[in-house]
Scaffold this active site. Structure first.
Site, PDB file in Angstrom:
ATOM      1  N   ASP A   1       6.199   2.531   6.481  1.00  0.00           N
ATOM      2  CA  ASP A   1       4.762   2.222   6.309  1.00  0.00           C
ATOM      3  C   ASP A   1       4.183   3.036   5.150  1.00  0.00           C
ATOM      4  O   ASP A   1       3.590   4.078   5.353  1.00  0.00           O
ATOM      5  CB  ASP A   1       4.024   2.533   7.612  1.00  0.00           C
ATOM      6  CG  ASP A   1       2.597   2.030   7.625  1.00  0.00           C
ATOM      7  OD1 ASP A   1       2.269   1.129   6.830  1.00  0.00           O
ATOM      8  OD2 ASP A   1       1.801   2.551   8.402  1.00  0.00           O
TER       9      ASP A   1
ATOM     10  N   GLU B   1       4.202  -5.125   3.922  1.00  0.00           N
ATOM     11  CA  GLU B   1       4.116  -4.332   5.156  1.00  0.00           C
ATOM     12  C   GLU B   1       5.346  -4.627   6.024  1.00  0.00           C
ATOM     13  O   GLU B   1       5.910  -5.730   5.971  1.00  0.00           O
ATOM     14  CB  GLU B   1       2.853  -4.711   5.936  1.00  0.00           C
ATOM     15  CG  GLU B   1       1.557  -4.203   5.337  1.00  0.00           C
ATOM     16  CD  GLU B   1       1.135  -2.836   5.867  1.00  0.00           C
ATOM     17  OE1 GLU B   1       1.982  -2.134   6.456  1.00  0.00           O
ATOM     18  OE2 GLU B   1      -0.051  -2.485   5.696  1.00  0.00           O
TER      19      GLU B   1
ATOM     20  N   HIS C   1       0.875  -1.179   0.000  1.00  0.00           N
ATOM     21  CA  HIS C   1       0.000   0.000   0.000  1.00  0.00           C
ATOM     22  C   HIS C   1       0.907   1.222   0.000  1.00  0.00           C
ATOM     23  O   HIS C   1       1.892   1.289   0.733  1.00  0.00           O
ATOM     24  CB  HIS C   1      -0.991  -0.017   1.163  1.00  0.00           C
ATOM     25  CG  HIS C   1      -0.469   0.420   2.485  1.00  0.00           C
ATOM     26  ND1 HIS C   1      -0.253   1.757   2.812  1.00  0.00           N
ATOM     27  CD2 HIS C   1      -0.131  -0.271   3.598  1.00  0.00           C
ATOM     28  CE1 HIS C   1       0.183   1.848   4.048  1.00  0.00           C
ATOM     29  NE2 HIS C   1       0.274   0.625   4.552  1.00  0.00           N
TER      30      HIS C   1
ATOM     31  N   GLU D   1      -5.347   2.109   1.920  1.00  0.00           N
ATOM     32  CA  GLU D   1      -5.225   1.121   2.990  1.00  0.00           C
ATOM     33  C   GLU D   1      -5.308   1.762   4.362  1.00  0.00           C
ATOM     34  O   GLU D   1      -5.903   1.199   5.293  1.00  0.00           O
ATOM     35  CB  GLU D   1      -3.894   0.361   2.848  1.00  0.00           C
ATOM     36  CG  GLU D   1      -3.744  -0.854   3.763  1.00  0.00           C
ATOM     37  CD  GLU D   1      -3.174  -0.548   5.141  1.00  0.00           C
ATOM     38  OE1 GLU D   1      -3.168  -1.446   5.996  1.00  0.00           O
ATOM     39  OE2 GLU D   1      -2.731   0.601   5.367  1.00  0.00           O
ATOM     40  N   GLU D   2      -4.699   2.935   4.527  1.00  0.00           N
ATOM     41  CA  GLU D   2      -4.722   3.577   5.834  1.00  0.00           C
ATOM     42  C   GLU D   2      -6.136   3.983   6.234  1.00  0.00           C
ATOM     43  O   GLU D   2      -6.472   4.033   7.416  1.00  0.00           O
ATOM     44  CB  GLU D   2      -3.800   4.805   5.846  1.00  0.00           C
ATOM     45  CG  GLU D   2      -2.331   4.499   5.625  1.00  0.00           C
ATOM     46  CD  GLU D   2      -1.692   3.751   6.790  1.00  0.00           C
ATOM     47  OE1 GLU D   2      -2.407   3.389   7.756  1.00  0.00           O
ATOM     48  OE2 GLU D   2      -0.482   3.507   6.735  1.00  0.00           O
TER      49      GLU D   2
ATOM     50  N   ASP E   1      -0.277   4.539   0.155  1.00  0.00           N
ATOM     51  CA  ASP E   1      -0.791   5.710   0.855  1.00  0.00           C
ATOM     52  C   ASP E   1      -0.167   5.764   2.246  1.00  0.00           C
ATOM     53  O   ASP E   1       0.290   4.750   2.780  1.00  0.00           O
ATOM     54  CB  ASP E   1      -2.315   5.682   0.946  1.00  0.00           C
ATOM     55  CG  ASP E   1      -2.852   4.466   1.696  1.00  0.00           C
ATOM     56  OD1 ASP E   1      -2.325   3.351   1.482  1.00  0.00           O
ATOM     57  OD2 ASP E   1      -3.792   4.617   2.493  1.00  0.00           O
TER      58      ASP E   1
END
Length: 469
Positions: free
Chosen positions: A110, A178, A77, A145-146, A79
């Site tokens: 992240d 991740e 991800h 995703e966040e 974002d």
């Protein structure tokens, strides 16, 4: 397979991965505002020779390498969360900086670092002819995703593919990049976003007995929610969530629950309405962050709240529900979904998990590795030494949809540290980029499809009778 050649290639791309990661960090890319970084990723994929690069209707970027029918996917991800209080950062979180060993800036761990390692890991596969016959690689830079973990993959499964059955038939497994602190992760707890609404009746504050104060009712409910989280399993009125670690309460899944960790709940937000500061509140609502372990489901978590003594006491004045997510993507597309993110866990012996374990053993050994530094601020190993190589995440990932909803096998290995996620002064380590890129390159050749079984999932909440759309 020449593992030394793979490691040499990964080290050779360290400067390229660093430059690319710093470019991504420099482009603010909070959820629903990812267009700039998506286009930067697409340009990098095209530059290094991906066979096909596309951006789907939700705004995910997908790069393809190889020509087979069976797919191994790698998800990152791209974002990020915001920066919070800028005063907590020692340097510009987007301009960032680098030393010989670390890269500083929002998104390094992240988890744009995962995209840098994945993109170049697949390039190494092409360089060294490591894509097995009959396979192709799908590298996904996923959005939002966040905001709503897994929603991006719901879109991919149901819009890019022709639904879950089609996706399962084509995708062998997905590697999540991740951050894993140097470990290989085979699952994590799930979560839900629950809302409790309480009805009251307003009146003038000078005579509160004439009204029905919704905040007072909610105070009772909040106390019960706290008890649900903190009580032992022997409390008669409100058995605590720790009960799921007890075989007597969770006979089928208590071992998995002990591996993943107990479920938790906490009040995360509170809202109210009142005609004025001189009036009794006529409504009150709370949000509950609910983390779920193995054995807990959508239905069971909602029912637990509905069965709290205070909720039953106030009867029809209380409504317990689940939030829905419907925020538009940067493309304008809306993909509405429940704020339900299922628990998932694999057997350590699952073929796709074992492929990563075998790759790590062959390339890097049987223990976690990482950059050691005399300055604790830059040291990776203080969180890695002594921890098992194969473990689980504390937080949630897109695996909630990939495997939790749809049963597509998923496993995690990514650069950076969980402790850096959402924190000020976020860093990641250049060595991690090299470690991960090399491992990704080695995995397809080590994957043994003939060892794939139908029971890789030890627990998946979507195998229950929950009515998931």
């Amino acid at each position: 397979m020449n593992y030394e050649a793979i490691k040499e290639a990964a080290r050779g791309y360290q400067a390229d991965m660093t430059r690319f990661l710093r470019d991504m960090i420099a482009i603010p890319s909070e959820s629903c505002e990812e267009e700039g970084v998506i286009r930067r990723i697409a340009a990098e994929m095209e530059k290094v020779g991906y066979d096909k690069v596309e951006i789907d209707g939700l705004g995910n970027v997908i790069g393809w390498m190889g020509s087979g029918d069976r797919i191994i996917a790698i998800d990152s991800h791209i974002d990020t969360v915001g920066i919070g209080n800028a005063a907590n950062w020692e340097a510009d979180p987007y301009q960032g900086y680098e030393t010989d060993d670390v890269i500083y800036g929002r998104g390094g761990s992240d988890q744009e670092g995962g995209m840098a390692a994945a993109l170049y890991g697949v390039k190494i596969m092409k360089d060294l002819n490591l894509i097995p016959e009959g396979y192709k690689l799908m590298v996904v830079g996923s959005v939002q995703e966040e905001d709503c973990d897994g929603m991006c993959w719901q879109y991919i499964v149901n819009k890019y593919f022709d639904g879950p059955e089609d996706a399962r038939s084509k995708i062998e497994f997905v590697i999540s990049t991740e951050p894993t602190d140097g470990g290989i992760y085979r699952g994590h707890r799930g979560r839900m976003e629950i809302r409790v609404d309480v009805h009251g009746v307003s009146c003038h504050g000078s005579a509160p007995e004439r009204g029905d104060n919704a905040i007072y009712k909610m105070a009772d409910i909040i106390a019960d929610v706290r008890s649900l989280n903190e009580n032992g399993d022997d409390d008669a009125a409100i058995p605590g969530l720790v009960k799921m670690l007890n075989p007597a309460f969770n006979p089928e899944h208590w071992e998995d629950a002990r591996f993943l960790g107990r479920g938790t709940c906490t009040v995360s937000q509170i809202f109210y309405t009142s005609p004025s500061r001189c009036a009794v509140a006529d409504s009150c609502a709370i949000s509950i962050d609910r983390r779920m372990t193995a054995g807990e489901t959508w239905d069971s978590c909602l029912e637990e709240i509905r069965q709290l003594p205070s909720v039953k006491k106030y009867g029809d004045d209380v409504k317990v529900s689940m939030y829905m997510y419907d925020r538009p993507a940067w493309t304008g597309t809306v993909y509405e979904t429940e704020c339900y993110f299922p628990t998932w866990i694999n057997k350590e012996s699952a073929a796709h998990v074992q492929a990563l374990i075998d790759a790590h053993h062959a390339l890097w050994g049987d223990v976690r590795i990482g950059h050691a530094d005399g300055d604790p601020k830059y040291d990776a190993m203080h969180l890695r030494q002594g921890r098992p190589l194969t473990d689980k995440w504390t937080f949630s990932t897109n695996g909630v949809s990939i495997q939790g909803r749809y049963g597509i096998p998923c496993v995690g290995f990514g650069p950076g540290a969980e402790s850096q996620a959402h924190a000020p002064n976020e860093i990641t380590w250049k060595q991690d980029l090299v470690t991960c890129a090399a491992l990704y390159a080695a995995v397809p050749t080590l994957y043994r499809a003939e060892n794939k079984t139908g029971d890789v999932t030890q627990f998946r909440a979507t195998l229950t009778d929950n009515d998931i759309r």
